[in-house]
Write a protein that holds these residues in place. Structure first.
Motif, PDB file in Angstrom:
ATOM      1  N   VAL A  12      60.271  43.517  40.001  1.00  0.00           N
ATOM      2  CA  VAL A  12      60.009  44.983  39.813  1.00  0.00           C
ATOM      3  C   VAL A  12      59.436  45.826  40.773  1.00  0.00           C
ATOM      4  O   VAL A  12      58.908  45.357  41.458  1.00  0.00           O
ATOM      5  N   GLN A  13      60.022  47.146  41.016  1.00  0.00           N
ATOM      6  CA  GLN A  13      59.427  48.078  41.994  1.00  0.00           C
ATOM      7  C   GLN A  13      58.048  48.353  41.362  1.00  0.00           C
ATOM      8  O   GLN A  13      57.431  48.453  40.219  1.00  0.00           O
ATOM      9  N   ALA A  14      57.174  48.647  42.399  1.00  0.00           N
ATOM     10  CA  ALA A  14      55.688  49.172  42.139  1.00  0.00           C
ATOM     11  C   ALA A  14      55.625  50.157  41.036  1.00  0.00           C
ATOM     12  O   ALA A  14      56.495  51.265  41.384  1.00  0.00           O
ATOM     13  N   GLY A  15      54.813  50.423  40.216  1.00  0.00           N
ATOM     14  CA  GLY A  15      54.773  51.274  39.203  1.00  0.00           C
ATOM     15  C   GLY A  15      55.688  50.991  37.902  1.00  0.00           C
ATOM     16  O   GLY A  15      55.563  51.717  36.990  1.00  0.00           O
ATOM     17  N   GLY A  16      56.335  50.121  37.949  1.00  0.00           N
ATOM     18  CA  GLY A  16      57.181  49.524  36.898  1.00  0.00           C
ATOM     19  C   GLY A  16      56.479  48.569  35.867  1.00  0.00           C
ATOM     20  O   GLY A  16      55.198  48.353  36.086  1.00  0.00           O
ATOM     21  N   SER A  17      56.982  48.128  34.954  1.00  0.00           N
ATOM     22  CA  SER A  17      56.387  47.302  33.966  1.00  0.00           C
ATOM     23  C   SER A  17      57.434  46.228  33.612  1.00  0.00           C
ATOM     24  O   SER A  17      58.524  46.124  33.959  1.00  0.00           O
ATOM     25  N   LEU A  18      56.671  45.130  33.136  1.00  0.00           N
ATOM     26  CA  LEU A  18      57.264  43.783  32.581  1.00  0.00           C
ATOM     27  C   LEU A  18      56.435  43.495  31.424  1.00  0.00           C
ATOM     28  O   LEU A  18      55.187  43.646  31.419  1.00  0.00           O
ATOM     29  N   ARG A  19      57.025  42.730  30.448  1.00  0.00           N
ATOM     30  CA  ARG A  19      56.427  42.061  29.604  1.00  0.00           C
ATOM     31  C   ARG A  19      56.853  40.612  29.581  1.00  0.00           C
ATOM     32  O   ARG A  19      58.083  40.154  29.299  1.00  0.00           O
ATOM     33  N   GLY A  81      53.040  34.777  22.259  1.00  0.00           N
ATOM     34  CA  GLY A  81      51.918  35.524  23.096  1.00  0.00           C
ATOM     35  C   GLY A  81      52.652  36.432  24.074  1.00  0.00           C
ATOM     36  O   GLY A  81      53.793  35.880  24.593  1.00  0.00           O
ATOM     37  N   TYR A  82      52.127  37.426  24.175  1.00  0.00           N
ATOM     38  CA  TYR A  82      52.625  38.258  25.148  1.00  0.00           C
ATOM     39  C   TYR A  82      51.696  38.865  26.333  1.00  0.00           C
ATOM     40  O   TYR A  82      50.641  39.065  25.821  1.00  0.00           O
ATOM     41  N   LEU A  83      52.119  39.357  27.178  1.00  0.00           N
ATOM     42  CA  LEU A  83      51.309  40.019  28.399  1.00  0.00           C
ATOM     43  C   LEU A  83      52.053  41.276  28.786  1.00  0.00           C
ATOM     44  O   LEU A  83      53.031  41.094  29.552  1.00  0.00           O
ATOM     45  N   GLN A  84      51.742  42.458  28.407  1.00  0.00           N
ATOM     46  CA  GLN A  84      52.407  43.579  28.637  1.00  0.00           C
ATOM     47  C   GLN A  84      51.733  44.271  29.975  1.00  0.00           C
ATOM     48  O   GLN A  84      50.378  44.414  30.221  1.00  0.00           O
ATOM     49  N   MET A  85      52.558  44.246  31.075  1.00  0.00           N
ATOM     50  CA  MET A  85      52.110  44.665  32.442  1.00  0.00           C
ATOM     51  C   MET A  85      52.664  45.917  32.703  1.00  0.00           C
ATOM     52  O   MET A  85      53.905  46.117  32.967  1.00  0.00           O
ATOM     53  N   ASP A  86      51.683  47.042  32.942  1.00  0.00           N
ATOM     54  CA  ASP A  86      52.258  48.168  33.207  1.00  0.00           C
ATOM     55  C   ASP A  86      51.596  48.698  34.505  1.00  0.00           C
ATOM     56  O   ASP A  86      50.669  47.944  35.067  1.00  0.00           O
ATOM     57  N   GLU A  91      50.045  43.632  44.359  1.00  0.00           N
ATOM     58  CA  GLU A  91      48.865  42.746  44.468  1.00  0.00           C
ATOM     59  C   GLU A  91      49.169  41.890  43.019  1.00  0.00           C
ATOM     60  O   GLU A  91      48.721  40.666  42.767  1.00  0.00           O
ATOM     61  N   ASP A  92      50.026  42.300  42.279  1.00  0.00           N
ATOM     62  CA  ASP A  92      50.233  41.512  41.028  1.00  0.00           C
ATOM     63  C   ASP A  92      51.307  40.353  41.274  1.00  0.00           C
ATOM     64  O   ASP A  92      51.583  39.760  40.219  1.00  0.00           O
ATOM     65  N   THR A  93      52.055  40.446  42.301  1.00  0.00           N
ATOM     66  CA  THR A  93      52.796  39.403  42.551  1.00  0.00           C
ATOM     67  C   THR A  93      52.491  38.173  42.665  1.00  0.00           C
ATOM     68  O   THR A  93      51.271  37.698  43.246  1.00  0.00           O
ATOM     69  N   ALA A  94      52.982  37.158  41.834  1.00  0.00           N
ATOM     70  CA  ALA A  94      52.493  35.828  41.569  1.00  0.00           C
ATOM     71  C   ALA A  94      53.214  35.119  40.541  1.00  0.00           C
ATOM     72  O   ALA A  94      54.303  35.549  39.822  1.00  0.00           O
ATOM     73  N   VAL A  95      52.995  34.013  40.283  1.00  0.00           N
ATOM     74  CA  VAL A  95      53.419  32.956  39.337  1.00  0.00           C
ATOM     75  C   VAL A  95      52.435  33.212  38.171  1.00  0.00           C
ATOM     76  O   VAL A  95      51.362  33.003  38.494  1.00  0.00           O
ATOM     77  N   TYR A  96      53.049  33.618  36.919  1.00  0.00           N
ATOM     78  CA  TYR A  96      52.189  33.883  35.936  1.00  0.00           C
ATOM     79  C   TYR A  96      52.373  32.654  35.010  1.00  0.00           C
ATOM     80  O   TYR A  96      53.359  32.115  34.587  1.00  0.00           O
ATOM     81  N   TYR A  97      51.192  32.234  34.222  1.00  0.00           N
ATOM     82  CA  TYR A  97      51.034  31.034  33.412  1.00  0.00           C
ATOM     83  C   TYR A  97      50.291  31.377  32.176  1.00  0.00           C
ATOM     84  O   TYR A  97      49.531  32.225  32.328  1.00  0.00           O
ATOM     85  N   THR A 120      55.979  31.637  35.275  1.00  0.00           N
ATOM     86  CA  THR A 120      57.210  32.537  35.434  1.00  0.00           C
ATOM     87  C   THR A 120      57.011  33.473  36.356  1.00  0.00           C
ATOM     88  O   THR A 120      55.540  33.988  36.589  1.00  0.00           O
ATOM     89  N   GLN A 121      57.712  33.761  37.532  1.00  0.00           N
ATOM     90  CA  GLN A 121      57.467  34.453  38.807  1.00  0.00           C
ATOM     91  C   GLN A 121      57.548  35.671  38.455  1.00  0.00           C
ATOM     92  O   GLN A 121      58.458  36.233  37.700  1.00  0.00           O
ATOM     93  N   VAL A 122      56.658  36.681  38.846  1.00  0.00           N
ATOM     94  CA  VAL A 122      56.766  38.133  38.997  1.00  0.00           C
ATOM     95  C   VAL A 122      56.444  38.561  40.409  1.00  0.00           C
ATOM     96  O   VAL A 122      55.685  38.298  41.164  1.00  0.00           O
ATOM     97  N   THR A 123      57.388  39.380  40.616  1.00  0.00           N
ATOM     98  CA  THR A 123      57.435  39.844  42.232  1.00  0.00           C
ATOM     99  C   THR A 123      57.446  41.377  42.006  1.00  0.00           C
ATOM    100  O   THR A 123      58.508  41.830  41.416  1.00  0.00           O
ATOM    101  N   VAL A 124      56.567  42.067  42.764  1.00  0.00           N
ATOM    102  CA  VAL A 124      56.495  43.418  42.915  1.00  0.00           C
ATOM    103  C   VAL A 124      56.561  43.984  44.004  1.00  0.00           C
ATOM    104  O   VAL A 124      56.030  43.624  45.226  1.00  0.00           O
TER     105      VAL A 124
END
Length: 126
Positions: A12-19, A81-86, A91-97, A120-124
């Motif tokens: 996702v591009q900076a400023g974007g969101s993922l759930r 369970g959810y993690l809404q990320m806005d 700096e948020d780029t990481a593998v999320y567990y 799950t990998q999140v790349t910003v």
């Protein structure tokens, strides 16, 4: 036995969101009795706490770095369970567990959790 599986990561591009989502693929019937936590692990860094919520719900807990941008919650049945990320940034780029902890655990502590997903990998991109 609880078997956690995360999904929803991506690019996702900076400023974007993922759930992100977290489910018990074993359908043990016990996941809803555990506290839910999210952690992340970036290259060259230690695994760090992101957010958590007790099995009973109530006030969630957040790392300072994500406070106001991320939201942790569970569905009514507490089977997902959810993690809404806005407002994501590089700096948020990481593998999320996602992880599950028994009631009474100190939810900021990696060692307090009994079950973990594979991440799950999140790349910003900046």
């Amino acid at each position: 036995q609880v078997q956690l599986v995360e999904s929803g990561g991506g690019f996702v591009q900076a400023g974007g969101s993922l759930r992100l989502s977290c489910v018990d693929s074993a359908r043990s019937g016990t996941f809803q009795h555990f506290a839910l936590g999210w952690f992340r692990h970036a290259p060259g860094k230690e695994r760090e706490f992101v957010a958590a919520i007790a099995w009973s719900g109530g006030q969630p807990y957040y790392a300072d770095s994500v406070q106001g941008r991320f939201t942790i919650y569970r569905d009514t049945a507490k089977t997902t369970g959810y993690l809404q990320m806005d407002s994501l940034n590089s700096e948020d780029t990481a593998v999320y567990y996602c992880a599950a902890a028994r009631p009474g655990a100190y939810l900021y502590n990696v060692g307090a959790y009994d079950y973990w997903g594979r991440g799950t990998q999140v790349t910003v991109s900046s």
